[in-house]
Design a protein around this motif. Sequence first.
Motif, short mmCIF file in Angstrom:
data_model
loop_
_atom_site.label_atom_id
_atom_site.label_comp_id
_atom_site.label_asym_id
_atom_site.label_seq_id
_atom_site.Cartn_x
_atom_site.Cartn_y
_atom_site.Cartn_z
N TRP A 288 0.73 -1.25 -0.10
CA TRP A 288 0.03 -0.06 -0.03
C TRP A 288 0.68 1.35 -0.33
O TRP A 288 1.61 1.44 0.96
CB TRP A 288 -0.96 0.04 1.19
CG TRP A 288 -1.99 1.22 1.49
CD1 TRP A 288 -2.50 1.92 0.25
CD2 TRP A 288 -2.23 1.73 2.44
NE1 TRP A 288 -3.22 2.82 0.76
CE2 TRP A 288 -3.00 2.92 2.09
CE3 TRP A 288 -1.99 1.69 3.98
CZ2 TRP A 288 -3.82 3.66 2.95
CZ3 TRP A 288 -2.66 2.62 4.57
CH2 TRP A 288 -3.29 3.36 4.25
N GLU A 302 -3.80 8.69 6.68
CA GLU A 302 -4.99 7.88 6.29
C GLU A 302 -5.46 7.04 7.29
O GLU A 302 -5.44 5.68 7.36
CB GLU A 302 -4.85 7.25 5.19
CG GLU A 302 -4.67 7.92 3.75
CD GLU A 302 -6.13 8.29 3.38
OE1 GLU A 302 -7.18 7.77 3.73
OE2 GLU A 302 -6.15 9.06 2.46
N GLU A 304 -8.01 6.08 9.19
CA GLU A 304 -9.19 4.82 9.28
C GLU A 304 -8.74 3.97 8.09
O GLU A 304 -9.14 2.66 8.40
CB GLU A 304 -10.52 5.52 8.91
CG GLU A 304 -10.93 6.41 9.97
CD GLU A 304 -11.07 5.66 11.47
OE1 GLU A 304 -11.39 4.33 11.38
OE2 GLU A 304 -10.58 6.24 12.37
N GLU A 305 -8.17 4.27 6.99
CA GLU A 305 -7.90 3.32 6.04
C GLU A 305 -6.70 2.31 6.46
O GLU A 305 -6.50 1.10 5.85
CB GLU A 305 -7.53 4.06 4.48
CG GLU A 305 -7.37 3.07 3.54
CD GLU A 305 -8.25 2.43 2.88
OE1 GLU A 305 -8.05 1.45 2.15
OE2 GLU A 305 -9.58 2.87 3.21
N LYS A 308 -8.20 -0.09 8.62
CA LYS A 308 -8.93 -1.14 7.74
C LYS A 308 -7.85 -2.10 7.05
O LYS A 308 -8.21 -3.34 6.89
CB LYS A 308 -9.73 -0.44 6.81
CG LYS A 308 -10.68 -1.07 5.60
CD LYS A 308 -11.38 -0.34 4.96
CE LYS A 308 -11.90 -1.33 4.00
NZ LYS A 308 -12.81 -0.32 2.94
N ARG A 309 -7.19 -1.55 6.61
CA ARG A 309 -5.94 -2.47 5.73
C ARG A 309 -5.35 -3.23 6.72
O ARG A 309 -4.96 -4.43 6.45
CB ARG A 309 -5.16 -1.34 4.90
CG ARG A 309 -5.92 -0.79 3.72
CD ARG A 309 -4.92 -0.13 2.95
NE ARG A 309 -5.73 0.49 1.75
CZ ARG A 309 -5.14 0.25 0.58
NH1 ARG A 309 -4.65 -0.78 0.28
NH2 ARG A 309 -6.04 0.96 -0.50
#
Length: 320
Positions: A288, A302, A304-305, A308-309
């Motif tokens: 990523w 980022e 929250e992302e 999540k990841r």
Amino acid sequence: MKKRIAWIMSSLLLLLMVGLIVAGNYFYDVAINRSNEAIELYGGTEEAVEAVSALEEEQKRLEELRNWTRKRNFESVEVETEDGLTLRAQYLENESPNGKVVILAHGYKGNSEQMPEITRFYYEEGYNILKPDARGHGKSEGDYIGYGWDDRLDYKEWINLLINEKDEKSIFLHGFSMGAATVLMTSGEDLPEEVKGIIADSGYTSLKEELTHQLNYLYRLPAFPIMEITSVVTKVRAGYTFSEASALDQVKKNKLPLFIIHGDQDELVPTEMANRLYEASNSMKELWIVPGAGHTEGFTVEEEEYKKRVKGFIEKVMNS
């Protein structure tokens, strides 16, 4: 006349060699030796830090993190290394454990007191957490910084401690910057089956390539011959060379699931290093590149992302 020219040339050569040895020891003391103050190897100025800290929102966030950290019951633990050092860490047992533990690896001239955001994230997800002080850092012993190379063997000791003393069955390693290089270098070792996966945020390919980049970035100097001389000095004083401290070579041997995270604006550890590390791995892997993120800024930019990841990666690993 010829003898005079030969004498002059010999004298100049000797002066050059002495100068290079002095320069090599200087850069060793700046970058490798524990006893010196941290240079701005990962950028930023005091003025910039003060400007950020002056923001009311940032101050509030930091105070919340400090309050949260103070309320946690961290346990001090330690291991002995193969070369006789005592290394120390903080272990946080979760009140509502999910059966997994994460080892968080800090960056250059950092310590286990850092990384409060990611610590809280993992704790809220139910993880037990181990936060070591790397050799030459914090409360751990050691006269030099290993940049992940000697640390890879130290991490085998931390893993054994988690298995033998804490009865941990599912271990993940998550590192930032030098800590990312540490977990990448660890990944190439023969690890017990309890280690399930590796997460590396902003790691470098090898110490030689990273210090070459930093020499140009900080000093605007070419790598040759200073890098080679400093590497020899490091071999004499610390026992390893810049060339052998390679996360890239270790990743080629890695069999564990690997998640590489890197900011696309990282000027301190070039983003292309993440791509090369990803390509070198033959295991299950994810990459990523975080848009708009500088060095180790992925979680901030980022959040929250990022969460999540990371959760998605670990879930995939545990279900595979």
